[in-house]
Design a protein around this motif. Structure first.
Motif, short mmCIF file in Angstrom:
data_model
loop_
_atom_site.label_atom_id
_atom_site.label_comp_id
_atom_site.label_asym_id
_atom_site.label_seq_id
_atom_site.Cartn_x
_atom_site.Cartn_y
_atom_site.Cartn_z
N LEU A 1 44.44 27.66 34.03
CA LEU A 1 43.16 26.96 33.92
C LEU A 1 42.05 27.88 33.42
O LEU A 1 41.24 27.51 32.59
CB LEU A 1 42.79 26.34 35.26
CG LEU A 1 41.48 25.54 35.31
CD1 LEU A 1 41.54 24.37 34.37
CD2 LEU A 1 41.19 25.09 36.74
N LEU A 2 42.01 29.11 33.95
CA LEU A 2 40.95 30.04 33.60
C LEU A 2 40.92 30.38 32.11
O LEU A 2 39.83 30.39 31.50
CB LEU A 2 41.08 31.32 34.44
CG LEU A 2 39.95 32.34 34.27
CD1 LEU A 2 38.61 31.72 34.65
CD2 LEU A 2 40.24 33.57 35.12
N PRO A 3 42.09 30.65 31.45
CA PRO A 3 42.03 30.90 30.00
C PRO A 3 41.48 29.72 29.22
O PRO A 3 40.74 29.90 28.24
CB PRO A 3 43.50 31.17 29.64
CG PRO A 3 44.13 31.64 30.91
CD PRO A 3 43.45 30.87 31.99
N GLY A 4 41.84 28.50 29.64
CA GLY A 4 41.32 27.32 28.96
C GLY A 4 39.82 27.19 29.11
O GLY A 4 39.11 26.88 28.14
N LEU A 9 34.32 27.87 26.91
CA LEU A 9 32.98 28.46 26.98
C LEU A 9 32.69 29.30 25.75
O LEU A 9 31.57 29.29 25.23
CB LEU A 9 32.85 29.30 28.25
CG LEU A 9 32.88 28.55 29.59
CD1 LEU A 9 32.86 29.54 30.74
CD2 LEU A 9 31.73 27.58 29.69
N LEU A 10 33.70 30.02 25.26
CA LEU A 10 33.49 30.93 24.15
C LEU A 10 33.35 30.21 22.81
O LEU A 10 32.48 30.54 21.99
CB LEU A 10 34.66 31.94 24.08
CG LEU A 10 34.59 32.98 22.96
CD1 LEU A 10 33.35 33.87 23.14
CD2 LEU A 10 35.85 33.84 22.95
N PHE A 11 34.21 29.21 22.58
CA PHE A 11 34.26 28.58 21.25
C PHE A 11 33.55 27.24 21.16
O PHE A 11 33.39 26.71 20.06
CB PHE A 11 35.72 28.41 20.83
CG PHE A 11 36.46 29.71 20.66
CD1 PHE A 11 36.18 30.54 19.59
CD2 PHE A 11 37.41 30.11 21.58
CE1 PHE A 11 36.85 31.75 19.43
CE2 PHE A 11 38.08 31.31 21.43
CZ PHE A 11 37.81 32.14 20.36
N LEU A 17 25.02 26.21 22.71
CA LEU A 17 23.78 26.80 23.21
C LEU A 17 23.06 27.58 22.11
O LEU A 17 21.83 27.54 22.00
CB LEU A 17 24.08 27.72 24.39
CG LEU A 17 24.53 27.04 25.69
CD1 LEU A 17 24.78 28.09 26.76
CD2 LEU A 17 23.50 26.03 26.18
N HIS A 18 23.83 28.27 21.28
CA HIS A 18 23.22 29.02 20.18
C HIS A 18 22.55 28.09 19.17
O HIS A 18 21.48 28.40 18.63
CB HIS A 18 24.29 29.87 19.49
CG HIS A 18 23.73 30.85 18.50
ND1 HIS A 18 22.80 31.82 18.83
CD2 HIS A 18 23.96 31.00 17.16
CE1 HIS A 18 22.49 32.52 17.77
NE2 HIS A 18 23.17 32.04 16.74
N THR A 19 23.18 26.95 18.93
CA THR A 19 22.59 25.96 18.03
C THR A 19 21.27 25.43 18.58
O THR A 19 20.28 25.28 17.85
CB THR A 19 23.56 24.79 17.81
OG1 THR A 19 24.77 25.28 17.24
CG2 THR A 19 22.96 23.74 16.89
N VAL A 20 21.24 25.15 19.89
CA VAL A 20 20.00 24.71 20.52
C VAL A 20 18.92 25.78 20.38
O VAL A 20 17.76 25.48 20.06
CB VAL A 20 20.25 24.37 22.00
CG1 VAL A 20 18.94 24.05 22.71
CG2 VAL A 20 21.23 23.21 22.14
N TRP A 21 19.31 27.03 20.58
CA TRP A 21 18.35 28.12 20.48
C TRP A 21 17.79 28.24 19.05
O TRP A 21 16.58 28.38 18.85
CB TRP A 21 19.03 29.42 20.89
CG TRP A 21 18.17 30.65 20.77
CD1 TRP A 21 18.28 31.64 19.84
CD2 TRP A 21 17.07 31.01 21.61
NE1 TRP A 21 17.33 32.60 20.03
CE2 TRP A 21 16.56 32.24 21.12
CE3 TRP A 21 16.46 30.43 22.71
CZ2 TRP A 21 15.49 32.88 21.71
CZ3 TRP A 21 15.39 31.08 23.30
CH2 TRP A 21 14.90 32.29 22.79
N LEU A 22 18.66 28.14 18.06
CA LEU A 22 18.21 28.25 16.67
C LEU A 22 17.33 27.08 16.25
O LEU A 22 16.53 27.21 15.32
CB LEU A 22 19.42 28.32 15.73
CG LEU A 22 20.25 29.61 15.76
CD1 LEU A 22 21.43 29.50 14.81
CD2 LEU A 22 19.39 30.82 15.40
N SER A 23 17.48 25.94 16.92
CA SER A 23 16.67 24.78 16.55
C SER A 23 15.18 24.98 16.83
O SER A 23 14.35 24.21 16.35
CB SER A 23 17.17 23.53 17.28
OG SER A 23 16.88 23.60 18.68
#
Length: 278
Positions: A1-4, A9-11, A17-23
């Protein structure tokens, strides 16, 4: 479960979140961006082209979601009343468009809809020369023409879901309805449709999301033309980010589109849950 969870979270979550920040930035994708707060959102909410793009997506929902579901329910109701030989092959053929890359589908329909393509050839042969046109270059018919491609791609998925659902409905319910003198329509409303409510919710969610995030079909056929009549939010995101150097605006459109998709998916799930509870 943890790798999934870590991969999610990573991909998925981190890029979101980065897209929201750049907006919240005015950035051309190359030089250093400057903080602009909500200016990007104010810009797109006041831009008629952006509003038009979202309206075009709603039109595509009719073709990608509503029409395929109606067709799928019709086929499922017919199969619940009549036995069909070769049902497995029949389902495979109808589902096949789902397995074809959308780029291939787009190029095929560019040829089909061409001024000298099969559609116009058939129309001219049956005496409808006045109807023949360059479908993807017509301001009125370009969007519905692409919508019908979406119907062709997604109705097989709906049909497969509904046929599988019909097979789970106890045959005794159909027999009881027929003993009570129910006709085809009443049998469908009383037995088939209630028995398929979960499948309908899944199909509506999947096809609506497909319609709202449609990009490859539009980009590889019209690129949003003619005159922006087929421009949808995903194409608008691409044009702003990679052509116009307005990455912040593109991210803001992406955020709004994501919120709309999540809201629709949540709403469909809520309605389906309430129906199950009832």
């Amino acid at each position: 479960l943890l790798p999934g969870v870590g991969a999610y979270l990573l991909f998925t979550f981190a890029p979101l979140l980065h897209t929201v920040w750049l907006s919240f930035y005015d950035w051309d994708g190359i030089t250093v961006g400057t903080w602009s707060g909500l200016d990007n959102y104010r810009t797109i909410l006041s831009d008629p082209d952006v509003r038009g793009a979202f309206v075009h997506s709603l039109v595509l929902v009719v073709f990608y979601a509503l029409l395929p579901i109606v067709l799928g329910l019709l086929l499922a109701s017919l199969l619940s009343r009549f036995r069909v030989r070769g049902l497995t092959a029949f389902r495979t053929i109808l589902f096949m468009p789902q397995t074809v890359a959308m780029v291939v589908v787009a190029q095929a329909f560019v040829w089909i809809y061409a001024p000298d393509g099969p559609v116009n050839v058939v129309l001219r042969r049956i005496g409808l020369d006045s109807v023949a046109r360059g479908w993807l270059g017509d301001f009125r018919w370009a969007l519905p023409s692409l919508g019908l491609v979406g119907t062709w791609v997604t109705y097989g998925l709906c049909m497969v879901l509904f046929v599988a659902g019909v097979q789970k409905i106890p045959a005794s319910l159909y027999e009881a309805a027929r003993v009570d003198g129910a006709g085809a329509f009443r049998e469908f409303m009383a037995v088939t449709l209630p028995g398929l409510r979960n499948e309908v919710a899944v199909a509506l969610t999947l096809t609506t999301i497909t319609a709202l995030r449609s990009f490859d079909l539009i980009y590889n056929t019209t690129q949003g033309g003619p005159g922006g009549t087929t421009r949808v939010p995903s194409v608008l995101i691409y044009q702003n980010a990679f052509r116009n150097g307005r990455v912040g605006v593109a991210c803001a459109v992406a955020v709004i589109l994501t919120v709309i998709i999540f809201a629709i998916a949540w709403l469909i799930g809520r309605v389906a849950d309430r129906t199950d509870d009832a």
